[in-house]
Enzyme design. Structure first.
Site, PDB file in Angstrom:
ATOM      1  NE  ARG A  53      79.860  15.427  56.743  1.00 19.28           N
ATOM      2  CZ  ARG A  53      79.643  16.093  57.856  1.00 19.28           C
ATOM      3  NH1 ARG A  53      80.311  17.225  58.091  1.00 19.28           N
ATOM      4  NH2 ARG A  53      78.781  15.709  58.740  1.00 19.28           N
ATOM      5  N   GLY A  54      76.924  16.997  55.322  1.00 22.27           N
ATOM      6  CA  GLY A  54      76.174  17.741  56.335  1.00 22.27           C
ATOM      7  C   GLY A  54      75.002  18.416  55.632  1.00 22.27           C
ATOM      8  CB  ALA A  55      71.382  18.400  56.428  1.00 24.77           C
ATOM      9  CD  GLN A 200      80.183  10.914  58.679  1.00 27.48           C
ATOM     10  OE1 GLN A 200      80.433   9.903  59.348  1.00 27.48           O
ATOM     11  NE2 GLN A 200      79.324  10.890  57.677  1.00 27.48           N
ATOM     12  CG  ASP A 241      71.177  14.330  57.624  1.00 24.29           C
ATOM     13  OD1 ASP A 241      71.569  13.892  58.720  1.00 24.29           O
ATOM     14  OD2 ASP A 241      71.939  14.760  56.744  1.00 24.29           O
ATOM     15  CG  ASN A 251      71.492  12.992  62.865  1.00 23.09           C
ATOM     16  OD1 ASN A 251      71.814  13.805  61.986  1.00 23.09           O
ATOM     17  ND2 ASN A 251      72.271  12.745  63.904  1.00 23.09           N
ATOM     18  CE  LYS A 252      75.898   9.992  58.673  1.00 26.85           C
ATOM     19  NZ  LYS A 252      75.797   9.505  57.280  1.00 26.85           N
TER      20      LYS A 252
HETATM   21  O1  MRU Z   1      76.397  11.717  55.811  1.00 28.80           O
HETATM   22  P1  MRU Z   1      76.637  13.099  56.355  1.00 28.80           P
HETATM   23  O2  MRU Z   1      77.994  13.278  56.925  1.00 28.80           O
HETATM   24  O3  MRU Z   1      76.264  14.169  55.371  1.00 28.80           O
HETATM   25  O4  MRU Z   1      75.604  13.162  57.545  1.00 28.80           O
HETATM   26  C1  MRU Z   1      75.539  14.304  58.343  1.00 28.80           C
HETATM   27  C2  MRU Z   1      74.699  14.147  59.534  1.00 28.80           C
HETATM   28  O5  MRU Z   1      74.042  13.139  59.734  1.00 28.80           O
HETATM   29  C3  MRU Z   1      74.585  15.323  60.413  1.00 28.80           C
HETATM   30  O6  MRU Z   1      74.396  14.928  61.734  1.00 28.80           O
HETATM   31  C4  MRU Z   1      73.391  16.132  59.923  1.00 28.80           C
HETATM   32  O7  MRU Z   1      73.551  16.479  58.575  1.00 28.80           O
HETATM   33  C5  MRU Z   1      73.160  17.329  60.685  1.00 28.80           C
HETATM   34  S1  MRU Z   1      74.376  18.462  60.254  1.00 28.80           S
HETATM   35  C6  MRU Z   1      74.118  19.980  60.763  1.00 28.80           C
END
Ligand code: MRU
Length: 365
Positions: A53-55, A200, A241, A251-252
């Site tokens: 996970r993470g963009a 997370q 994201d 973002n999250k």
């Molecule tokens: O749902 P996730 O864990 O994939 O969400 C990730 C986030 O919201 C991060 O803050 C975002 O991807 C930036 S990561 C470099």
């Protein structure tokens, strides 16, 4: 990044030269296990299930998913189907769509027999570019941490979700300047939001920072405002994201509330955004698709019981209606500045275009 003395990326091509190995993030922080992806369906499932996970990381995983697909069947039809399967996994992070579109366009231009090798080469380049980008964000973000130092004692950074090396290929986005500050001897302490419902922060950011020896303290998601009111936060840094061409930041879920609290308390609120997370086709945050996930992520929590076994327990009455929005949008006006691989800019069209003039003529649809 190093885990107990050994350097890891979050994803790499296995010794067999074609399967892809990733760290299973659903098992952290309790178990470090590597999962092998051998098919496009396995790559898609790893993204959907949040094994990765993470963009930035899901963008690179999708690129390798296409490579796996092309190795099995390099036809036009297989390329189209793989792009569709991978594109349907998660909607919010623009990195995923951008990687799939760019790879598909290039692959469709060459003969099928060349597609697999080209796909692996392109995916590898994306991974290496992501590391270089994160490293550059570290350099550009470091002065912001230095200048936020309020007095004696550590610089207190608040972060949300996990935008560390686990969210990228290495280094991270929001946490990259923190790692560099720590490496250069700056006294830095991180307030880690737990980041319900998937935790997370509690599971991943706390684990990463602990392995790197960076001082940190876990707080519940709602503590940020209180910390800021009491002068305990010098700056916030979060990831993104999808940042729109106009400077709005998806973002999250919960990021927006931190930005509001930061504005009310005069705390700088920075967003670390690799250009791979900027969507030049969208002007305003209202157009960003917001992922909704299963209600079980809210009604249940998963963790390790005292006997070491993994446990999943319900925290709501049976049948409680649940909504699970995974992201929110922070308007650019609440963002002090955006940190990219090319430097720091205002969270606005003008700001972003000053660093990326090649997109000046790209009008959002
Ligand atoms: O749902 P996730 O864990 O994939 O969400 C990730 C986030 O919201 C991060 O803050 C975002 O991807 C930036 S990561 C470099």
């Amino acid at each position: 990044m190093k885990i107990d003395g050994r350097h890891y990326r979050t994803l790499w091509v296995a010794a067999d030269g074609w399967t892809v190995e990733v760290i299973d993030q659903t098992l952290l922080p309790h178990r470090l296990e590597i999962v092998r992806l051998a098919t496009v369906d396995q790559a898609a499932e790893a993204i959907r299930h949040m094994t990765v996970r993470g963009a930035p990381l899901i963008g690179v995983t999708a690129a390798y998913g296409l490579a796996l697909a092309m190795r099995a069947d390099p036809s036009d039809r297989a390329l189209r189907e793989a792009a569709q399967t991978l594109g349907a996994t998660r909607p919010t992070a623009v990195n995923l769509r951008a990687a799939i579109d760019a790879m598909s366009a290039e692959l469709s231009r060459v003969d099928p027999e060349r597609r697999a090798s080209m796909a692996y080469a392109n995916a590898g380049r994306l991974a290496d570019d992501d590391v270089a980008t994160s490293r550059a964000i570290a350099e550009h973000g470091l002065p912001l941490i230095r200048k936020s130092r309020a007095g004696a004692g550590p610089v207190n950074v608040l972060t949300h979700c996990n935008a560390g090396w686990l969210a990228t290929i290495d280094w991270g986005t929001a946490l990259a300047p923190v790692y560099l500050a720590h490496e250069r001897g700056l006294d830095v302490h991180v307030w880690v939001d737990e980041t319900r419902p998937r935790n997370q922060g509690a599971a991943l950011t706390a684990w990463e920072l602990g392995k790197a020896g960076v001082a940190h303290t876990l707080v519940v998601d709602n503590a940020g405002g209180h910390l800021m009111q009491h002068g305990l936060v010098d700056l916030c840094i979060v990831g993104t994201d999808r940042t729109t061409a106009g400077g709005d930041v998806a973002n999250k879920i919960g990021t927006y509330l931190k930005a509001l609290a930061a504005r009310d308390n005069d705390v700088p609120f920075y967003v670390a955004a690799p250009s791979s997370s900027i969507d030049w086709a969208i002007e305003h945050g209202a157009s960003v698709p917001i992922e909704e996930r299963q209600g079980e992520e809210v009604s249940h929590v998963t963790g390790e019981a005292d006997d070491g076994r993994s446990a999943r327990v319900r925290v709501t009455p049976r049948g409680t209606p649940v909504k699970n929005y995974a992201f929110d949008v922070t308007p650019g006006r609440l963002v002090t500045a955006i940190v990219t691989e090319r430097g720091v800019c205002a969270a606005s069209r003008e700001g972003l275009q000053s660093l990326f003039p090649e997109h000046a003529n790209q009008r959002p649809s």
